[in-house]
Design a protein around this motif. Structure first.
Motif, PDB file in Angstrom:
ATOM      1  N   GLU A  78       0.824  -1.205   0.000  1.00 15.45           N
ATOM      2  CA  GLU A  78       0.000   0.000   0.000  1.00 15.45           C
ATOM      3  C   GLU A  78       0.860   1.258   0.000  1.00 15.45           C
ATOM      4  O   GLU A  78       0.559   2.232  -0.701  1.00 15.45           O
ATOM      5  N   PHE A  79       1.955   1.230   0.762  1.00 18.49           N
ATOM      6  CA  PHE A  79       2.861   2.376   0.811  1.00 18.49           C
ATOM      7  C   PHE A  79       3.530   2.582  -0.546  1.00 18.49           C
ATOM      8  O   PHE A  79       3.634   3.709  -1.034  1.00 18.49           O
ATOM      9  N   ALA A  80       3.974   1.498  -1.167  1.00 16.98           N
ATOM     10  CA  ALA A  80       4.636   1.604  -2.470  1.00 16.98           C
ATOM     11  C   ALA A  80       3.690   2.178  -3.509  1.00 16.98           C
ATOM     12  O   ALA A  80       4.087   3.041  -4.328  1.00 16.98           O
ATOM     13  N   VAL A  81       2.439   1.747  -3.510  1.00 20.37           N
ATOM     14  CA  VAL A  81       1.457   2.262  -4.470  1.00 20.37           C
ATOM     15  C   VAL A  81       1.213   3.747  -4.248  1.00 20.37           C
ATOM     16  O   VAL A  81       1.100   4.531  -5.196  1.00 20.37           O
ATOM     17  N   GLU A  82       1.155   4.161  -2.993  1.00 19.61           N
ATOM     18  CA  GLU A  82       0.946   5.577  -2.690  1.00 19.61           C
ATOM     19  C   GLU A  82       2.162   6.407  -3.089  1.00 19.61           C
ATOM     20  O   GLU A  82       2.026   7.530  -3.603  1.00 19.61           O
ATOM     21  N   VAL A  83       3.362   5.876  -2.852  1.00 17.80           N
ATOM     22  CA  VAL A  83       4.570   6.578  -3.294  1.00 17.80           C
ATOM     23  C   VAL A  83       4.541   6.744  -4.805  1.00 17.80           C
ATOM     24  O   VAL A  83       4.827   7.831  -5.331  1.00 17.80           O
ATOM     25  N   GLU A  84       4.191   5.699  -5.520  1.00 14.68           N
ATOM     26  CA  GLU A  84       4.111   5.796  -6.983  1.00 14.68           C
ATOM     27  C   GLU A  84       3.137   6.897  -7.402  1.00 14.68           C
ATOM     28  O   GLU A  84       3.445   7.721  -8.274  1.00 14.68           O
ATOM     29  N   ALA A 107       5.006  15.194 -12.707  1.00 17.01           N
ATOM     30  CA  ALA A 107       4.204  15.829 -13.751  1.00 17.01           C
ATOM     31  C   ALA A 107       4.094  17.332 -13.520  1.00 17.01           C
ATOM     32  O   ALA A 107       4.075  18.130 -14.467  1.00 17.01           O
ATOM     33  N   GLU A 108       4.040  17.731 -12.245  1.00 14.47           N
ATOM     34  CA  GLU A 108       3.951  19.151 -11.914  1.00 14.47           C
ATOM     35  C   GLU A 108       5.275  19.874 -12.119  1.00 14.47           C
ATOM     36  O   GLU A 108       5.322  20.962 -12.717  1.00 14.47           O
ATOM     37  N   LEU A 109       6.362  19.258 -11.638  1.00 14.81           N
ATOM     38  CA  LEU A 109       7.662  19.934 -11.673  1.00 14.81           C
ATOM     39  C   LEU A 109       8.408  19.731 -12.984  1.00 14.81           C
ATOM     40  O   LEU A 109       9.300  20.525 -13.314  1.00 14.81           O
ATOM     41  N   LYS A 110       8.093  18.674 -13.699  1.00 13.72           N
ATOM     42  CA  LYS A 110       8.743  18.405 -14.990  1.00 13.72           C
ATOM     43  C   LYS A 110       7.670  18.162 -16.047  1.00 13.72           C
ATOM     44  O   LYS A 110       7.532  17.060 -16.589  1.00 13.72           O
ATOM     45  N   PRO A 111       6.869  19.202 -16.348  1.00 10.40           N
ATOM     46  CA  PRO A 111       5.779  19.026 -17.319  1.00 10.40           C
ATOM     47  C   PRO A 111       6.315  18.644 -18.698  1.00 10.40           C
ATOM     48  O   PRO A 111       7.394  19.068 -19.108  1.00 10.40           O
ATOM     49  N   GLY A 112       5.560  17.794 -19.371  1.00  8.79           N
ATOM     50  CA  GLY A 112       5.980  17.357 -20.697  1.00  8.79           C
ATOM     51  C   GLY A 112       6.849  16.128 -20.691  1.00  8.79           C
ATOM     52  O   GLY A 112       7.136  15.563 -21.748  1.00  8.79           O
ATOM     53  N   ARG A 113       7.301  15.690 -19.511  1.00  9.20           N
ATOM     54  CA  ARG A 113       8.117  14.480 -19.401  1.00  9.20           C
ATOM     55  C   ARG A 113       7.314  13.399 -18.693  1.00  9.20           C
ATOM     56  O   ARG A 113       6.928  13.553 -17.539  1.00  9.20           O
ATOM     57  N   ALA A 114       7.055  12.325 -19.414  1.00  8.75           N
ATOM     58  CA  ALA A 114       6.290  11.219 -18.832  1.00  8.75           C
ATOM     59  C   ALA A 114       7.234  10.317 -18.053  1.00  8.75           C
ATOM     60  O   ALA A 114       8.031   9.595 -18.631  1.00  8.75           O
ATOM     61  N   LEU A 115       7.164  10.388 -16.739  1.00 12.06           N
ATOM     62  CA  LEU A 115       8.031   9.583 -15.883  1.00 12.06           C
ATOM     63  C   LEU A 115       7.177   8.647 -15.033  1.00 12.06           C
ATOM     64  O   LEU A 115       6.352   9.110 -14.237  1.00 12.06           O
ATOM     65  N   HIS A 116       7.372   7.360 -15.241  1.00 10.96           N
ATOM     66  CA  HIS A 116       6.604   6.357 -14.523  1.00 10.96           C
ATOM     67  C   HIS A 116       7.559   5.397 -13.827  1.00 10.96           C
ATOM     68  O   HIS A 116       8.775   5.431 -14.034  1.00 10.96           O
ATOM     69  N   THR A 117       6.996   4.504 -13.012  1.00 10.65           N
ATOM     70  CA  THR A 117       7.831   3.489 -12.383  1.00 10.65           C
ATOM     71  C   THR A 117       8.418   2.571 -13.452  1.00 10.65           C
ATOM     72  O   THR A 117       7.772   2.269 -14.453  1.00 10.65           O
TER      73      THR A 117
END
Length: 397
Positions: free
Chosen positions: A306-312, A320-330
């Motif tokens: 649950e913690f890992a999912v929330e961190v993700e 997304a807010e601080l680096k708009p235009g860059r898709a960064l996922h796990t």
């Protein structure tokens, strides 16, 4: 090869040398029938099959057979391949005798460092020949032997490093279950064995990554299978390649609690630090391996998951807010660490476990590259002082 203009592509200089982008990013250097990664789609495959679907529906040994033979086995072929590879798991006496010293010497750097030497010694002890001098059947036999013994070597090195006796392999257990058994000395619960098996299948191959390319470069020289695999292990050991699953868990530990997620992540992102477990050089969408492993983790459930999912969730929102235009996922490392921890693997064995699967993909690439007699020999652009500079006379007393 045609040259292109700017934009980081290939360009031919006046002397006929092709200038490639740093890291050979986007440069096609060969053809392969083994698999590919389609980063824009969030998809990768082994041969003609989705790698994730294979992990969901087939056994590790079936996918191993696919990588070696180019087709999935029928029931009879599957049973025979399991029997054949299980019989190859034991370590030869010539190698077994030096493992305690090797484990002691590599105690600080871990089993992956010991594996480089152990694989070289295994190849020598088993009489591996340069691939240049062998046929396809001999090469396949040598890759099967090396792949089958790799988990035994890794778990033995790990246990010896902790003053524990190695656990002999069992031929009656499937690949993943036997790996966990050799690691812990206890036959694993089926759910844990299957979770690790699915992880292992998902990491067998992944395009033309650094370690795969390394294996193919060495193969192109005609070296033996053990040399090719040892070189690939060396490339995988780097933290920018295979060394990140435990670091992703370190991130969860450093954050500590849900209320600290936002401030901890913002501070690191604004400082220009990399968030381990997020981002991938190829995928421009969600890493399909991460998606599958998140599903496996959620089946187990619990506070850690649950913690890992929330961190993700929060990390992706902040990025997304601080680096708009860059898709960064796990990426695969984030949930791989969570799943392996849930299944009882110690963190120092995360990357070695990765290697115990990737050795199959390397071997498939070795077999394919060995059919091409052209050595891989790129060029470098010299940028040092303009030669020739006169060599000064030695100063005499």
């Amino acid at each position: 090869m045609r040259s292109s203009g700017g934009g980081g592509g290939l360009a031919a200089s006046g002397d006929g040398v092709i200038e490639a982008p740093r890291g050979l990013a986007g440069v096609v250097v060969t053809r392969t029938a083994i698999g590919d990664v389609r980063g824009g789609e969030g998809f990768y495959h082994y041969r003609q099959y989705s790698a994730v679907e294979l992990a969901q529906k087939r056994s590790f040994e079936d996918v191993w057979y696919l990588m070696v033979h180019g087709a999935l086995p029928d029931a009879g072929q599957s049973a025979e391949f399991r029997r054949q590879t299980a019989a190859l798991r034991s370590i030869p006496d010539a190698v077994n005798g030096v493992l305690p010293a090797l484990a002691e010497a590599s105690a600080r750097s871990g089993p992956l460092a010991g594996l480089r030497t152990a694989l070289s010694l295994f190849g020598a002890a088993e009489g591996f020949l340069p691939v240049y001098d062998t046929d396809g059947a001999r090469r396949r036999a040598e890759t099967l032997a090396a792949c089958a013994v790799t988990p035994t070597l890794l778990t033995a090195l790990h246990r010896l490093g902790r003053r524990l006796e190695p656990v002999a392999p069992r031929e009656d257990l499937p690949y993943a279950a036997n790996y966990l058994y050799m690691l812990t000395g206890v036959e694993p619960e089926p759910a844990y064995a299957r979770a690790v098996e699915q992880y292992l299948i998902s990491t067998i191959d992944h395009g033309f990554n650094a370690s795969t390319f390394t294996a193919r470069v060495i193969t192109s020289t005609g070296a033996d299978v053990a040399a090719c695999l040892a070189g690939a292990v060396g490339a995988l050991s780097g933290p920018l390649h295979g060394g990140a699953p435990s670091r992703a868990l370190d991130t969860l530990d450093a954050i500590g609690s849900p209320e600290r997620i936002g401030s901890w992540i913002r501070e690191r992102v604004l400082a220009g630090e990399r968030i381990m477990g997020f981002g991938h050089p190829v995928y421009r969408t969600e890493d399909p391996r991460s998606r599958m492993l998140r599903g496996i983790a959620e089946q187990f459930g619990g506070p850690r998951v649950e913690f890992a999912v929330e961190v993700e969730r929060q990390v992706e929102a902040i990025l997304a807010e601080l680096k708009p235009g860059r898709a960064l996922h796990t990426n695969v490392e984030f949930y791989a660490g969570v799943v392996m921890e849930l299944c009882g693997l110690p963190r120092e064995m995360f990357t070695p476990t990765f290697a115990s699967a990737r050795v199959i993909g390397w071997s498939a690439n070795i077999l394919e590259q060995a059919e091409d007699s052209k050595i891989i020999r790129p060029a470098a652009r010299y940028v040092g002082p303009v030669p020739p500079v006169p060599v000064p006379e030695p100063i005499r007393d």
